[in-house]
Design a protein around this motif. Structure first.
Motif, mmCIF file in Angstrom:
data_model
loop_
_atom_site.group_PDB
_atom_site.id
_atom_site.type_symbol
_atom_site.label_atom_id
_atom_site.label_comp_id
_atom_site.label_asym_id
_atom_site.label_seq_id
_atom_site.Cartn_x
_atom_site.Cartn_y
_atom_site.Cartn_z
ATOM 1 N N MET A 111 -4.586 -4.242 1.290
ATOM 2 C CA MET A 111 -3.182 -4.638 0.575
ATOM 3 C C MET A 111 -3.119 -5.360 -0.504
ATOM 4 N N ASN A 112 -4.197 -6.094 -0.795
ATOM 5 C CA ASN A 112 -4.545 -6.840 -2.108
ATOM 6 C C ASN A 112 -4.521 -6.018 -3.436
ATOM 7 N N VAL A 113 -4.747 -4.740 -2.988
ATOM 8 C CA VAL A 113 -5.311 -3.890 -4.309
ATOM 9 C C VAL A 113 -3.952 -3.333 -4.863
ATOM 10 N N TRP A 114 -3.219 -4.317 -5.270
ATOM 11 C CA TRP A 114 -2.060 -4.108 -6.378
ATOM 12 C C TRP A 114 -2.282 -5.082 -7.668
ATOM 13 N N SER A 115 -1.855 -4.333 -8.679
ATOM 14 C CA SER A 115 -2.769 -4.752 -10.176
ATOM 15 C C SER A 115 -1.614 -6.043 -10.338
ATOM 16 N N GLY A 116 -0.581 -6.355 -9.766
ATOM 17 C CA GLY A 116 0.285 -7.454 -10.323
ATOM 18 C C GLY A 116 -0.045 -8.912 -9.667
ATOM 19 N N GLY A 117 -1.126 -8.762 -8.613
ATOM 20 C CA GLY A 117 -1.597 -9.957 -8.390
ATOM 21 C C GLY A 117 -0.992 -10.227 -6.729
ATOM 22 N N PHE A 118 0.014 -9.635 -6.388
ATOM 23 C CA PHE A 118 0.593 -9.670 -4.941
ATOM 24 C C PHE A 118 1.354 -8.228 -4.926
ATOM 25 N N PRO A 119 1.240 -8.011 -3.513
ATOM 26 C CA PRO A 119 1.914 -6.557 -3.231
ATOM 27 C C PRO A 119 3.230 -6.686 -3.238
ATOM 28 N N LEU A 120 4.155 -5.429 -3.355
ATOM 29 C CA LEU A 120 5.613 -5.534 -3.186
ATOM 30 C C LEU A 120 5.721 -5.670 -1.373
ATOM 31 N N TYR A 121 6.892 -6.183 -0.951
ATOM 32 C CA TYR A 121 6.925 -6.047 0.299
ATOM 33 C C TYR A 121 8.151 -5.125 0.822
ATOM 34 N N LEU A 122 8.136 -4.328 1.782
ATOM 35 C CA LEU A 122 8.994 -3.264 2.371
ATOM 36 C C LEU A 122 10.251 -3.781 2.886
ATOM 37 N N ASP A 123 11.156 -3.464 2.506
ATOM 38 C CA ASP A 123 12.330 -3.638 3.100
ATOM 39 C C ASP A 123 12.773 -2.462 3.841
ATOM 40 N N HIS A 124 12.999 -1.105 3.344
ATOM 41 C CA HIS A 124 13.069 -0.011 4.119
ATOM 42 C C HIS A 124 12.563 1.299 3.380
ATOM 43 N N ALA A 125 12.160 2.457 3.917
ATOM 44 C CA ALA A 125 11.953 3.439 3.215
ATOM 45 C C ALA A 125 12.645 4.807 3.941
ATOM 46 N N ARG A 126 13.000 5.790 3.254
ATOM 47 C CA ARG A 126 13.346 7.344 3.990
ATOM 48 C C ARG A 126 13.012 8.158 2.904
ATOM 49 N N GLY A 127 12.422 9.382 3.275
ATOM 50 C CA GLY A 127 12.308 10.568 2.604
ATOM 51 C C GLY A 127 10.988 10.099 1.665
ATOM 52 N N ALA A 128 11.554 10.089 0.513
ATOM 53 C CA ALA A 128 10.642 10.021 -0.807
ATOM 54 C C ALA A 128 10.950 8.666 -1.633
ATOM 55 N N LEU A 147 5.935 4.552 -7.786
ATOM 56 C CA LEU A 147 4.959 4.222 -6.996
ATOM 57 C C LEU A 147 3.923 5.229 -6.905
ATOM 58 N N MET A 148 2.636 4.737 -7.358
ATOM 59 C CA MET A 148 1.328 5.680 -7.272
ATOM 60 C C MET A 148 0.616 5.024 -6.271
ATOM 61 N N THR A 149 -0.344 5.668 -5.624
ATOM 62 C CA THR A 149 -1.274 5.148 -4.801
ATOM 63 C C THR A 149 -2.167 4.143 -5.443
ATOM 64 N N PRO A 150 -2.089 2.813 -4.833
ATOM 65 C CA PRO A 150 -2.813 1.788 -5.443
ATOM 66 C C PRO A 150 -4.051 1.668 -5.714
ATOM 67 N N PHE A 151 -5.056 2.386 -5.019
ATOM 68 C CA PHE A 151 -6.306 2.725 -5.080
ATOM 69 C C PHE A 151 -6.807 3.616 -6.371
ATOM 70 N N HIS A 152 -5.870 4.305 -6.511
ATOM 71 C CA HIS A 152 -6.336 5.585 -7.507
ATOM 72 C C HIS A 152 -5.132 5.999 -8.178
ATOM 73 N N ASN A 153 -5.189 6.892 -9.040
ATOM 74 C CA ASN A 153 -3.973 7.371 -9.664
ATOM 75 C C ASN A 153 -3.521 9.006 -8.915
ATOM 76 N N MET A 154 -3.306 8.860 -7.580
ATOM 77 C CA MET A 154 -3.005 9.922 -7.180
ATOM 78 C C MET A 154 -1.573 9.972 -6.752
ATOM 79 N N ALA A 155 -0.894 11.186 -6.612
ATOM 80 C CA ALA A 155 0.322 11.466 -6.447
ATOM 81 C C ALA A 155 0.570 12.684 -5.442
ATOM 82 N N LEU A 156 1.239 12.526 -4.418
ATOM 83 C CA LEU A 156 1.219 13.328 -3.466
ATOM 84 C C LEU A 156 2.937 13.575 -3.084
#
Length: 455
Positions: A46-63, A420-429
């Motif tokens: 989870m440290n693989v975020w380019s800004g030096g720290f990851p975003l923290y989740l509040d909530h998610a739904r759908g896309a 948001l793109m996959t932090p490990f690489h430039n993948m979009a799903l």
């Protein structure tokens, strides 16, 4: 094609890093306060975020994902495939709530009727007649490798350089000089030298596969239908068919891992491309976010395993290292039944693939407009761009194309603009809830951030 101005890139990256830090003070504070977590995160990746720290989740739904600083993002990462059904799809949510609520019994060591339903659905999609459940594709690969060794009486597994099979020890291997097998750079404390357990070949190179198989000690070829975690590297025409032919010729099993390539369609690449595995593995996405995985066996492999267990040569019930107390639990099976039956349907895949095609066209248009030496590959509902052209044809070529500065810039620039793109690489799903507006927004933002490289 025009190369990127590295000095300009450095300046743009610094600006995006500053914007990210200023926009996410709550995420940064939570990260800094997490002193009881190794690396300040629940899992070190989870440290693989380019800004030096990851975003923290509040909530998610759908896309959509909303972080603790109140920013909402169009999510193309989708849990690096784990949320391919979208975040908390309603049928899965109801099934999980029902199992956790009035029905009760999340894990009991007893089977439920859901297991047979899921097994039959997996057979319809992927063709394997017999299934066993796990908590991850990593587990499924580990246990299936043991069964492959038992069925064939051979010790080694053949893998491809930079393929992805979770944290399976045998998979962190590359083809070395003079037919040797070497460990991938960064491999953490392998229990034995990887050459003792593995033979490695080069993707899209059938000659390298045949050379490895000719030793006569390979139990199974473990492969994805396309490389995914090093950037999408598609198989060249005839390559997958060639693997089937060579496996049969040299007495090895063909073991196909579709944990990521399930994006190809309702029945994965196995159905879409007419593949014929002896063992099949999948995980992540089929449970709608609830941990799960599974492996399927052909009748012939199952019969070979059974012969050994009936003879007392192996114990797959107790001490054999195949299975786990929580595997096949009632909660996971309820989630898999709902997700496969009601969310990841043929109609859903049709829409997801159509959107990925539009996504890819938008990226390609910007690459062409600004004459970037980049390429994009699509795998059904998944697309990924690489900082090289033409597209890599091997894992080694794809690894050599890595560009940490461009990665950091593109991820941060997209994130700072609500993508948001996959932090490990430039993948979009794409997921069933991704819509045309999400893709159009990505196209606009992608063009904006790559244009800045040329200004």
């Amino acid at each position: 094609m025009i190369a990127v101005d590295r000095a300009r890139l450095a300046g743009l990256l610094a600006a995006e890093q500053g914007t990210y830090a200023a926009a996410n003070p709550r995420s940064r504070a939570l990260y800094e306060e997490a002193t009881n977590l190794f690396g300040h995160v629940p899992m070190t990746w989870m440290n693989v975020w380019s800004g030096g720290f990851p975003l923290y989740l509040d909530h998610a739904r759908g896309a959509r994902i909303t972080d603790v600083d109140g920013h909402t993002y169009a999510d193309f990462a989708l849990g690096d495939t784990g949320a391919m059904a979208g975040h908390s799809p309603e049928p899965t949510r109801k099934a999980v709530a029902g199992r956790a609520g009035d029905r009760g019994g999340l894990t009991t060591m007893l089977p439920t009727a859901d297991a047979q339903w899921v097994g039959a659905e997996l057979t319809a999609r992927f063709g394997m007649p017999l299934w066993s459940f796990t908590l991850s594709a990593t587990d499924a690969n580990r246990w299936a490798i043991r069964l492959a060794r038992l069925a064939t009486g051979r010790p080694k597994v053949l893998v491809f350089g930079y393929s992805y099979h979770g944290s399976v020890d045998e998979a962190f291997a590359l083809a070395g000089p003079d037919g040797t097998t070497i460990s991938r750079p960064g491999n953490v404390a392998p229990p034995v030298p990887v050459g003792l357990t593995t033979r490695a070949a080069v993707w899209n190179d059938l000659a390298s596969v045949e050379t490895a198989l000719a030793h006569g000690d390979v139990a199974a070829i473990l492969t994805e239908p396309a490389l995914t975690n090093i950037g999408i590297v598609l198989p060249e025409p005839g390559f997958m068919e060639g693997l089937r032919t060579l496996a049969t010729r040299y007495g090895a099993l063909l073991m196909i891992d579709e944990t990521h390539t399930f994006s190809t369609g309702w029945g994965g690449a196995t159905r879409a491309w007419g593949l014929e595995p002896d063992i099949f593995v999948i995980g992540k996405s089929i449970g709608g976010g609830i941990p799960c995985g599974t492996y399927g066996l052909s009748e012939a492999v199952a019969a070979a395993v059974t012969r050994h267990t009936d003879a007392g040569d192996a114990d797959i019930v107790d001490v054999g290292g195949v299975g786990g107390t929580l595997a096949g639990n009632a909660l996971s099976l309820a989630a898999m039944r709902a997700t496969l039956g009601e969310v990841l349907t043929p109609e859903a895949f049709e829409g997801m693939i159509d959107l990925a095609t539009v996504f890819s066209a938008g990226v390609q248009a910007a690459i062409d407009e600004f004459e970037l030496p980049w390429s994009i590959a699509q795998l059904g509902a998944r697309a990924e761009y690489r900082f090289t052209s033409p597209a890599p044809r091997t894992g080694e070529e794809s690894a050599a194309a890595a560009d940490d500065e461009l990665d950091a810039y593109m991820h941060l620039a997209m994130c700072n603009r609500g993508i948001l793109m996959t932090p490990f690489h430039n993948m979009a799903l794409m997921c069933p809830d991704t819509d045309a507006a999400d893709v159009e927004r990505h196209t606009e933002v992608f063009r904006e951030v790559v244009a800045a490289l040329r200004a």
